[in-house]
Design a protein around this motif. Structure first.
Motif, PDB file in Angstrom:
ATOM      1  N   LYS A  36       0.813  -1.214   0.000  1.00 14.10           N
ATOM      2  CA  LYS A  36       0.000   0.000   0.000  1.00 14.10           C
ATOM      3  C   LYS A  36       0.849   1.267   0.000  1.00 14.10           C
ATOM      4  O   LYS A  36       0.580   2.197   0.765  1.00 14.10           O
ATOM      5  N   PRO A  37       1.881   1.357  -0.831  1.00 11.49           N
ATOM      6  CA  PRO A  37       2.644   2.603  -0.844  1.00 11.49           C
ATOM      7  C   PRO A  37       1.787   3.737  -1.405  1.00 11.49           C
ATOM      8  O   PRO A  37       0.946   3.518  -2.270  1.00 11.49           O
ATOM      9  N   GLU A  38       1.972   4.920  -0.873  1.00 10.55           N
ATOM     10  CA  GLU A  38       1.225   6.083  -1.340  1.00 10.55           C
ATOM     11  C   GLU A  38       2.235   7.143  -1.770  1.00 10.55           C
ATOM     12  O   GLU A  38       3.010   7.626  -0.959  1.00 10.55           O
ATOM     13  N   TYR A  39       2.199   7.464  -3.060  1.00 14.38           N
ATOM     14  CA  TYR A  39       3.146   8.395  -3.643  1.00 14.38           C
ATOM     15  C   TYR A  39       2.455   9.697  -4.020  1.00 14.38           C
ATOM     16  O   TYR A  39       1.259   9.721  -4.293  1.00 14.38           O
ATOM     17  N   ASP A  40       3.231  10.774  -4.076  1.00 13.86           N
ATOM     18  CA  ASP A  40       2.684  12.033  -4.569  1.00 13.86           C
ATOM     19  C   ASP A  40       2.901  12.113  -6.075  1.00 13.86           C
ATOM     20  O   ASP A  40       3.402  11.164  -6.703  1.00 13.86           O
ATOM     21  N   GLU A  41       2.514  13.235  -6.662  1.00 11.40           N
ATOM     22  CA  GLU A  41       2.591  13.384  -8.115  1.00 11.40           C
ATOM     23  C   GLU A  41       4.026  13.387  -8.643  1.00 11.40           C
ATOM     24  O   GLU A  41       4.254  13.190  -9.828  1.00 11.40           O
ATOM     25  N   GLN A  42       4.994  13.570  -7.760  1.00 13.62           N
ATOM     26  CA  GLN A  42       6.395  13.545  -8.172  1.00 13.62           C
ATOM     27  C   GLN A  42       7.059  12.206  -7.856  1.00 13.62           C
ATOM     28  O   GLN A  42       8.264  12.071  -7.977  1.00 13.62           O
ATOM     29  N   PRO A  54       4.327   9.394   3.638  1.00 14.44           N
ATOM     30  CA  PRO A  54       3.686   8.880   4.845  1.00 14.44           C
ATOM     31  C   PRO A  54       2.817   9.924   5.538  1.00 14.44           C
ATOM     32  O   PRO A  54       2.059   9.597   6.434  1.00 14.44           O
ATOM     33  N   ASP A  55       2.907  11.191   5.125  1.00 16.23           N
ATOM     34  CA  ASP A  55       2.084  12.251   5.715  1.00 16.23           C
ATOM     35  C   ASP A  55       0.817  12.522   4.907  1.00 16.23           C
ATOM     36  O   ASP A  55       0.142  13.518   5.125  1.00 16.23           O
TER      37      ASP A  55
END
Length: 65
Positions: free
Chosen positions: A26-32, A37-38
């Motif tokens: 379940k990794p959550e990445y931003d647009e970059q 984790p925040d």
């Protein structure tokens, strides 16, 4: 965040980082492409509620002790 079910203690936060993001599925990445984790704290609903709360602070109701 408690109302949304996204509140977590520091230990729970670290556990989610390792268990779900680094070693889980379940990794959550931003647009970059950065691991965020925040992301729960940056949720627009949470940010709006925080801003509304901060805007209620005045010199009269701010406790410095």
């Amino acid at each position: 965040m408690e109302d949304n079910g996204t509140h977590e203690t520091p230990i729970m936060h670290q556990d989610r980082i390792y268990r779900d993001m680094l070693y889980g599925d379940k990794p959550e990445y931003d647009e970059q492409g950065r691991l965020r984790p925040d992301n729960w704290e940056l949720d627009p609903q949470t940010q709006a509620a925080t801003e509304a709360l901060i805007n209620t602070i005045t010199a009269e109701n701010f406790n410095t002790q």
